[in-house]
Write a protein that holds these residues in place. Sequence first.
Motif, mmCIF file in Angstrom:
data_model
loop_
_atom_site.group_PDB
_atom_site.id
_atom_site.type_symbol
_atom_site.label_atom_id
_atom_site.label_comp_id
_atom_site.label_asym_id
_atom_site.label_seq_id
_atom_site.Cartn_x
_atom_site.Cartn_y
_atom_site.Cartn_z
ATOM 1 N N ILE A 196 0.807 -1.084 -0.371
ATOM 2 C CA ILE A 196 0.046 0.025 -0.412
ATOM 3 C C ILE A 196 0.864 0.937 -0.400
ATOM 4 O O ILE A 196 1.891 1.082 0.834
ATOM 5 N N GLY A 197 0.877 2.191 -0.724
ATOM 6 C CA GLY A 197 1.170 3.561 -0.771
ATOM 7 C C GLY A 197 0.431 4.819 -1.237
ATOM 8 O O GLY A 197 -0.899 4.419 -1.464
ATOM 9 N N GLY A 198 1.476 5.716 -1.234
ATOM 10 C CA GLY A 198 0.472 7.062 -2.194
ATOM 11 C C GLY A 198 0.581 8.076 -1.076
ATOM 12 O O GLY A 198 1.309 7.633 0.022
ATOM 13 N N PRO A 203 3.228 4.190 4.177
ATOM 14 C CA PRO A 203 3.225 3.020 3.089
ATOM 15 C C PRO A 203 4.309 2.003 3.074
ATOM 16 O O PRO A 203 4.761 2.087 4.537
ATOM 17 N N GLY A 204 3.640 0.968 2.999
ATOM 18 C CA GLY A 204 4.586 0.304 3.225
ATOM 19 C C GLY A 204 3.832 -1.641 2.596
ATOM 20 O O GLY A 204 3.475 -1.569 1.719
ATOM 21 N N ALA A 218 -6.407 -2.434 5.844
ATOM 22 C CA ALA A 218 -5.705 -2.085 5.164
ATOM 23 C C ALA A 218 -5.677 -0.608 5.036
ATOM 24 O O ALA A 218 -4.123 -0.314 5.421
ATOM 25 N N LEU A 219 -6.453 0.202 4.919
ATOM 26 C CA LEU A 219 -6.133 1.564 4.418
ATOM 27 C C LEU A 219 -5.782 1.827 5.981
ATOM 28 O O LEU A 219 -4.594 3.061 6.439
ATOM 29 N N VAL A 268 -1.979 -1.206 -4.031
ATOM 30 C CA VAL A 268 -2.804 -0.661 -3.257
ATOM 31 C C VAL A 268 -2.216 0.868 -3.287
ATOM 32 O O VAL A 268 -1.003 0.706 -2.989
ATOM 33 N N PHE A 269 -2.685 1.420 -3.761
ATOM 34 C CA PHE A 269 -2.126 3.606 -3.756
ATOM 35 C C PHE A 269 -3.248 3.861 -3.758
ATOM 36 O O PHE A 269 -4.421 4.136 -5.080
ATOM 37 N N VAL A 270 -2.977 5.210 -2.958
ATOM 38 C CA VAL A 270 -3.531 6.287 -2.399
ATOM 39 C C VAL A 270 -3.440 7.200 -3.517
ATOM 40 O O VAL A 270 -2.359 7.796 -3.081
ATOM 41 N N ASP A 271 -4.598 7.572 -4.261
ATOM 42 C CA ASP A 271 -3.572 8.989 -5.666
ATOM 43 C C ASP A 271 -5.055 10.673 -4.802
ATOM 44 O O ASP A 271 -6.042 10.078 -5.264
ATOM 45 N N ASP A 272 -3.973 11.172 -4.579
ATOM 46 C CA ASP A 272 -5.332 13.221 -4.470
ATOM 47 C C ASP A 272 -5.195 13.944 -5.102
ATOM 48 O O ASP A 272 -5.586 15.041 -4.941
ATOM 49 N N THR A 273 -4.312 13.258 -6.136
ATOM 50 C CA THR A 273 -4.297 14.515 -7.313
ATOM 51 C C THR A 273 -4.186 13.958 -9.035
ATOM 52 O O THR A 273 -3.798 14.281 -9.935
ATOM 53 N N TYR A 274 -4.938 12.588 -8.775
ATOM 54 C CA TYR A 274 -4.838 11.462 -10.184
ATOM 55 C C TYR A 274 -3.314 11.535 -10.756
ATOM 56 O O TYR A 274 -3.560 12.659 -11.680
ATOM 57 N N GLN A 275 -2.467 11.460 -10.326
ATOM 58 C CA GLN A 275 -1.540 11.324 -11.050
ATOM 59 C C GLN A 275 -1.405 9.255 -11.329
ATOM 60 O O GLN A 275 -1.073 8.494 -10.978
#
Length: 451
Positions: A196-198, A203-204, A218-219, A268-275
Amino acid sequence: MRIAIAFITSLALSGCGAVYHSQKVVSGSTDEAKVRVVDVTPQSVLVANRSSYDPKDIPAVFKTTAGYGGGIRGAGAIPEPAYTAQTRPNALETRLPPAVTPEPYKIGVGDVVLLATPTGSSVEELSGLLAAQNSRQGYTVQDDGSIAIPDVGRVAIAGLTLEEAEATLFQSLVSAQIDPTFSLEVSEFNSKKVSIGGAVATPGVIPVSLTPLYLDEALAQAGGTTAANMDYTSVRLYRDGTIYQVPLESLYSNSSIQKIPLLPGDSVFVDDTYQLDQASAYFEQQIQLAEYRQDARTAALSQLQAEVNLRRNQLAEARSNYQAQVQFDAVDRDYVYLTGEVNQQGRFPLPLGRQASLADALYEGGGGLAVKTADPRHIYVLRGSDDPMEFDSLTAWQLNTKNAAALTLATRFELRPNDIIFVAEQPVTKWNRVINQITPSLITTGVSAIN
């Protein structure tokens, strides 16, 4: 005339020396030695066995295995993901993964398992096995999918559920003649993970354990999201080459979406700027890392197999050399000697690593008593004194097996190097042999006297 023939015959026999001399054990002092005859009884067996003797051990090469006992070979630390910023879109699309049913946890390479008593304590002695007290002393599933248990050997449990692994261990313990009273538990889950990252606090990598791992859990384990604006934050899930997307706002507002089960290998990747490029780079890195680890493990297993084959060949050659030395009598061994009325006279090598009994030598080395000629009342074990001052002294342990029940004492009487086992002949046997020896001389002498 008959008296004259008999007299002449006696003179002839005494003159030619045709007299049979049988072997016997004589108690007391003789010209050869000081002999003490002791009856073999339950009490005297204890005295005879009291003399110290350490049997020669079997060479260590016959106890060595070619298995690998090292740790897990991996691909090293995970590199930092690459980030590339991009502008936000106007809307975020929801793409949910197909529904899956969580399966029972299967043990994998790198997991640490503990053998525990039914009460749950992992600090117990289980039939010769010392159960692990903590995770560092547990049994690690190694690269070949097995664990190495002392006195049992290597047991393959990778790919099995806990129930299946317990059944496999049960069979292995039974085969090794060990009481299989145990339960199995996993203390460290290292084989199945979700990365999980972003935009998360920590992250890890999160291990997958016995209970299913859901997206919201997981979050939470990653410290929650750090996104400032939920409108343009999405949670992306990479699985089997496909990227799925859940807007963060929908995730928190819909309880069914929160319980999306994660599978081993998910990213899992959390994107806060839609990168998107940043997410793609992250997922690509996870794919490359997984491939690199797989290649590293394949190479490590190939190298391990080569090393095991080399060690196995070395052990086979060393064992063959030792057996050749035994064949040519070039190995220092301890022996006892069998003589008298046994089916096969000779020397009997004392076994390696254990004690041998009088019964072992009589019925294995000597082939048993000669039924027609042996006197079962006079079975002797002649043993010299260990004291240099009594070099000419020996003890003759006499076993009387006229009552067959006394043979049980032969199984308890331990032999020592250079013991001599002597079985006397029956009186009728001695007489029969005397007759067989003098009969030709009598006939010849009698015929000569008549002529």
